[in-house]
Design a protein around this motif. Structure first.
Motif, PDB file in Angstrom:
ATOM      1  N   ALA B 139       0.802  -1.445   0.476  1.00  0.00           N
ATOM      2  CA  ALA B 139      -0.118   0.389   0.255  1.00  0.00           C
ATOM      3  C   ALA B 139       1.243   1.327  -0.058  1.00  0.00           C
ATOM      4  CB  ALA B 139      -0.857  -0.082   0.931  1.00  0.00           C
ATOM      5  N   LEU B 140       1.868   1.171   0.058  1.00  0.00           N
ATOM      6  CA  LEU B 140       3.238   2.497   0.374  1.00  0.00           C
ATOM      7  C   LEU B 140       3.239   2.341  -1.126  1.00  0.00           C
ATOM      8  CD1 LEU B 140       5.369   1.275   3.658  1.00  0.00           C
ATOM      9  CD2 LEU B 140       3.467   3.211   3.152  1.00  0.00           C
ATOM     10  N   ALA B 141       3.284   1.729  -1.831  1.00  0.00           N
ATOM     11  CA  ALA B 141       3.813   2.083  -3.060  1.00  0.00           C
ATOM     12  C   ALA B 141       2.857   3.212  -3.866  1.00  0.00           C
ATOM     13  CB  ALA B 141       4.263   0.391  -4.037  1.00  0.00           C
ATOM     14  N   PHE B 142       1.815   3.216  -3.112  1.00  0.00           N
ATOM     15  CA  PHE B 142       0.380   3.800  -3.583  1.00  0.00           C
ATOM     16  C   PHE B 142       0.236   5.384  -3.430  1.00  0.00           C
ATOM     17  CE2 PHE B 142      -3.040   1.864  -6.575  1.00  0.00           C
ATOM     18  CZ  PHE B 142      -2.499   1.021  -6.119  1.00  0.00           C
ATOM     19  N   GLY B 143       1.613   6.369  -3.966  1.00  0.00           N
ATOM     20  CA  GLY B 143       1.405   7.735  -4.013  1.00  0.00           C
ATOM     21  C   GLY B 143       0.415   8.184  -4.663  1.00  0.00           C
ATOM     22  N   PRO B 144       0.593   9.879  -5.188  1.00  0.00           N
ATOM     23  CA  PRO B 144      -0.221  10.500  -5.750  1.00  0.00           C
ATOM     24  C   PRO B 144      -0.537  10.281  -7.654  1.00  0.00           C
ATOM     25  CG  PRO B 144       1.308  11.685  -4.328  1.00  0.00           C
ATOM     26  CD  PRO B 144       1.608  10.433  -4.271  1.00  0.00           C
ATOM     27  N   GLU B 146       0.610   7.208  -8.383  1.00  0.00           N
ATOM     28  CA  GLU B 146      -0.526   5.678  -8.700  1.00  0.00           C
ATOM     29  C   GLU B 146      -1.763   5.522  -7.961  1.00  0.00           C
ATOM     30  OE1 GLU B 146       2.334   5.989  -7.119  1.00  0.00           O
ATOM     31  OE2 GLU B 146       3.767   5.715  -8.186  1.00  0.00           O
ATOM     32  N   PRO B 267      -4.324   3.451   1.695  1.00  0.00           N
ATOM     33  CA  PRO B 267      -5.159   4.271   2.477  1.00  0.00           C
ATOM     34  C   PRO B 267      -5.887   6.079   1.547  1.00  0.00           C
ATOM     35  CG  PRO B 267      -3.219   3.886   3.298  1.00  0.00           C
ATOM     36  CD  PRO B 267      -3.193   3.417   1.319  1.00  0.00           C
ATOM     37  N   GLY B 268      -7.137   6.721   1.856  1.00  0.00           N
ATOM     38  CA  GLY B 268      -7.297   7.845   1.654  1.00  0.00           C
ATOM     39  C   GLY B 268      -8.448   6.972   0.340  1.00  0.00           C
ATOM     40  N   LEU B 321       0.806  -0.811   9.955  1.00  0.00           N
ATOM     41  CA  LEU B 321       1.702   1.091   9.867  1.00  0.00           C
ATOM     42  C   LEU B 321       1.661   1.875  10.892  1.00  0.00           C
ATOM     43  CD1 LEU B 321       1.904   0.948   6.419  1.00  0.00           C
ATOM     44  CD2 LEU B 321       3.397  -0.787   7.248  1.00  0.00           C
ATOM     45  N   ILE B 323      -1.083   3.749  10.187  1.00  0.00           N
ATOM     46  CA  ILE B 323      -1.132   4.995  10.416  1.00  0.00           C
ATOM     47  C   ILE B 323      -3.228   4.773   9.420  1.00  0.00           C
ATOM     48  CG2 ILE B 323      -1.305   5.524   7.627  1.00  0.00           C
ATOM     49  CD1 ILE B 323       1.759   4.573   7.313  1.00  0.00           C
ATOM     50  N   PRO B 324      -3.569   5.892   9.801  1.00  0.00           N
ATOM     51  CA  PRO B 324      -5.271   5.751  10.051  1.00  0.00           C
ATOM     52  C   PRO B 324      -5.302   6.175   8.613  1.00  0.00           C
ATOM     53  CG  PRO B 324      -4.403   7.492  11.080  1.00  0.00           C
ATOM     54  CD  PRO B 324      -3.195   6.693  10.410  1.00  0.00           C
TER      55      PRO B 324
END
Lengths: 321, 500
Positions: B139-144, B146, B267-268, B321, B323-324
């Motif tokens: 999931a961390l690979a998903f930045g803006p 992606e 996330p998001g 992680l 992270i919420p």
């Protein structure tokens, strides 16, 4: 006719009863009835947790002969709750905590009441900011950062303390720093851990667990000196930049506060700030640093913080002049 | 298989009377929160936070999480019976669920929502146990960047939801995207389209629009219909769920649970967007896509399996992680702190018993919800026997109260009524409200993705194809759009008479 006379009589009695009540209130010792702490945000957020912990500690220390009730009045970026408090002129039974929106919402023109419409009472904890990069980042120390032309960082919302600090760092170091606005702290953390932004600025509560897990690496802190929890990490000041900015956890009351009530709450909050209960239930849990400021000093910090936000928001073109 | 053994041990630990009670209270509150229009799981968990923290430890988090996934069960009830989404993730359930109810199959639709919720839940919990750590890293690979590509893909899929008229579909989609832009610009700061109303500064709550657009519009339409004086007859059979549907929908159920689980981890994105993707894929790959929107049982199965599965996926960034990833998990994070736990990447390592007990309580809570909701179906479905003359005034009152209670603001009530009026006009002009809500949910995510990416890249567009994940999603997007067109061309070419 008869009924209305009875009604008039009743009203008169009620009025005199109320008047009598006021008379004893004036002569008796403060506080005589329950005190309400207004949270201008929803339940579960930072302001809410802060207010509820203060209320808990006050109950445990038996500081108040009455109850301290926490009430959420969320909406319009805090404008609804703060407006409610500002309108309770001289009412010694209303309190509220300070947040970033306390300054920014009126500056954006979304609320007519700014920090001058409140009576500062005290600050009872301090939250510094930690500049951190992800473990895989090429920046091992702050010296590595100095060599680059440009960096990116994240913020929650358009105006925040990280934006403020990033601007200060840009002005002091000459590095271009672009701030990407996200919708929540979780998204900023995701972007930092995933390497989508170069670094993040966060409170110890979110950064320290990541540092302990080895996923983030601290580069600098925003306090004047070093932090107790990160003795090996230099402050911006040590690194030669005139940057010092922290978030104070403080309490305000409505304007025109009687001296008696102000003194009462100032000393009550001092007892809270110095108690082991406060250390255990708030400072240790949220990794904030101990700090107490009385009404006068806290008032000065409110003034200087507001100046900082005004400057940064004018720079960003958010305040129309 | 080790995680499954740990999950089993967690289930055993979660059967203490204290934890069972906390879980039961949680899921009951969740059901109510889900059923009531306006109050969603985020508000529900926030309201119950101070109470739940009193349980202490794992019980507190079990109770709070129960509200979250309980709401996913409850949200379907008003969606199906009244056409009013109880919360945002049940919006897609309205489309086919309410169509079924109007046809006199309320019990069947409710039954499917329960099975689908349960299956989505079970798949979600098992994946949560098996894949938490690797999926969290992914999931961390998903930045803006992606995220932008994922949203393009999502929007390409939702073109299948636009109704029969493409122009009308896109009009509604753009209207939704425009409404999503109202309020403070999330990237640059100034306000957009607020027309000076302070109440619009924070934008318009999705629930307020959804409730008005679907629920109130339906009631407004009924005002214009002449009563025939004839009593509608429903058989008691219609109150009961139908087990055969489960067999028919098994592929849709599994597929929707999987898709929304992996989308829900990011996330998001949130469970609402996951339900839209699940519904869109279910329709796109169905043998008869035309039955969707007219009361298809699969149209109920897909979003209900999806929102439950996604609710567990959303907990992965939180537990693995620290992270919420959503409003609800942010409240859960507050709960973890308040019971004295330090959320973060070390939570699994330092408090494994705690984490697995909480996961175990999810399993038990899911069982409780199936029993509770199955028992309630005949009672709830009985609502269809109430004359609309009595029912609608009560519903309008409840809906407006629910909308008001989100921010205690009359402005939200006004907005809901306006949305109701717009929905009424759209129904009369044969515009589907679905693209509008899609635009409202996905539009802002796409806009933010694009603008964030361009800040990071200093306006350089090549960043979009330099990310392999983003490139993959863009190619999928092209495939989704081009393949049906190409196939139509080929089919048209073959259909040409040989003489030409």
């Amino acid at each position: 006719m008869r009924a209305s006379k009875t009604l008039v009589l009743l009203l008169a009695l009620t009025a005199s009863a109320c008047g009598g009540g006021n008379a004893t209130e004036e002569s008796g010792a403060y506080p005589l009835k329950d005190v309400t702490m207004i949270v201008p945000f929803g339940a579960g957020g930072g302001s809410d947790v802060l207010s509820r912990t203060i209320a808990n500690v006050i109950r445990e220390l038996k500081i108040l002969p009455v109850s301290l009730l926490v009430e959420n009045r969320p909406g319009s970026s805090g404008a609804i709750g703060y407006t409610y408090v500002a309108k309770q002129k001289g009412n010694p039974y209303t309190l509220a905590t300070v947040s970033v929106s306390f300054f920014t919402t009126p500056l954006l023109g979304a609320s007519e009441f700014n920090f001058r419409n409140f009576t500062p009472v005290a600050a009872i904890a301090m939250s510094p900011y930690i500049m951190a990069v992800r473990e895989a980042s090429p920046y091992k120390t702050f010296d590595d950062v100095k060599k680059v032309r440009r960096l990116t960082t994240g913020t929650v919302g358009v105006v925040s303390d990280p934006v403020l600090l990033a601007r200060m760092l840009q002005n002091a170091s000459g590095i271009t720093i672009d701030t990407v606005p996200f919708d929540g702290e979780g998204e900023v953390m995701t972007a930092a851990l995933g390497g989508h932004i170069d670094f993040m600025l966060g409170n110890p509560g979110e950064i320290l667990p990541q540092i302990e897990a080895g996923t983030l690496r601290p580069l600098a802190v925003s306090t004047a000196g070093r932090l107790l929890s990160l003795p090996a990490v230099p402050s911006f000041k040590e690194l030669g930049y005139p940057i010092e900015h922290v978030q104070l956890r403080g309490v305000v009351m409505p304007p025109d506060m009687p001296q008696e009530a102000l003194t009462f709450w100032e000393s009550a909050l001092r007892r809270v700030a110095e108690s082991p209960e406060w250390k255990r239930e708030y400072l240790d849990r949220f990794r904030d640093e101990p700090r107490f400021l009385g009404s006068v000093e806290f008032g000065k910090v409110l003034e200087s913080t507001n100046t900082l936000y005004t400057e940064i928001m004018s720079e960003l073109g958010l305040i129309k002049r | 298989m080790e995680p499954l053994i740990l999950l089993g041990e967690g289930i055993v630990r979660a059967t203490t009377p204290e934890l069972l009670l906390a879980t039961l209270i949680g899921v009951l509150v969740g059901l109510v929160v889900g059923v009531l229009p306006g109050i969603g799981p985020a508000a529900g968990t926030a309201i119950m936070l101070p109470v739940a923290v009193g349980f202490g430890g794992a019980a507190a988090i079990a109770g709070l999480a129960g509200i979250y996934y309980g709401a996913m069960f409850g949200g379907a009830v008003t969606s199906i019976l009244l056409g009013i989404p109880g919360d945002a993730p049940s919006v897609m359930t309205v489309i086919d669920g309410h169509a079924m109810a109007k046809r006199g199959e309320a019990g069947r639709a409710l039954g499917m929502s329960v099975y689908a919720s349960f299956i989505g839940g079970v798949i979600g919990i098992v994946l949560l146990a098996l894949l938490s750590v690797p999926v969290a890293q992914a999931a961390l690979a998903f930045g803006p960047t992606e995220m932008t590509a994922l949203m393009c893909f999502a929007l390409s899929l939702v073109t299948v939801l636009g109704g029969r008229n493409i122009i009308k579909g896109f009009t509604a989609l753009f209207l939704g995207m425009w409404v999503g832009m109202i309020g403070l610009d999330p990237i640059a700061g100034p306000t957009r389209y607020t027309f000076g109303f302070v109440a619009l500064f924070e934008g318009i709550e999705f629930t307020v629009i959804a409730v008005g657009l679907y629920g109130l519009s339906e009631i407004f339409v009924s005002l214009g219909q002449e009563t025939t004086g004839k009593l509608e007859r429903y058989s008691f059979r219609s109150l009961l769920p139908n087990l055969r549907d489960l067999v028919e929908c098994k592929a849709v159920l599994v597929w929707s649970s999987l898709v929304s689980f992996f989308v829900g981890v990011v996330p998001g994105v949130g469970s609402t967007a996951s339900t839209m993707l699940a519904y869109a894929t279910a329709k796109k790959y169905s043998k008869n896509p035309d039955e969707f929107g007219r009361g298809s049982i699969k149209g109920v199965a897909a979003p209900e399996a999806a929102n439950n599965s996604a609710s567990y996926a959303a907990m992965i960034p939180l537990f693995a992680l620290g992270i919420p990833g959503s409003g609800t998990t942010a409240v859960l994070l507050g709960g973890l702190l308040m019971v004295g736990l330090q959320p973060g990447p070390l939570l699994f390592a330092t408090n494994p018993d705690f984490v697995w007990t909480v996961f175990g309580s999810f399993w038990i809570g899911n069982m409780m919800l199936v029993v509770l909701t199955t028992l309630l179906i005949p009672v709830l479905a009985g609502i269809v026997f109430i004359s609309t003359a009595f029912l609608y005034p009560i519903v309008i009152g409840l809906v407006l109260l629910g909308v008001y209670s989100i921010h205690y603001a009359m402005s939200d009530v006004t907005i809901a009524l306006i949305a109701g009026a717009i929905g009424f006009v759209m129904l009369k002009l044969d515009y589907s409200p679905v693209p509008l809500v899609l635009g409202l949910v996905l539009g802002p995510l796409l806009e933010r993705g694009v603008r964030r990416t361009l800040i990071v890249s200093e306006g350089n567009l090549s960043i979009f194809w330099e990310s392999p994940i983003a490139l993959g999603f863009f190619l999928l997007t092209l495939g989704v759009i081009l393949i049906p067109i190409a196939m139509k061309r080929v089919a048209a070419f073959r259909a040409l008479p040989p003489s030409l």
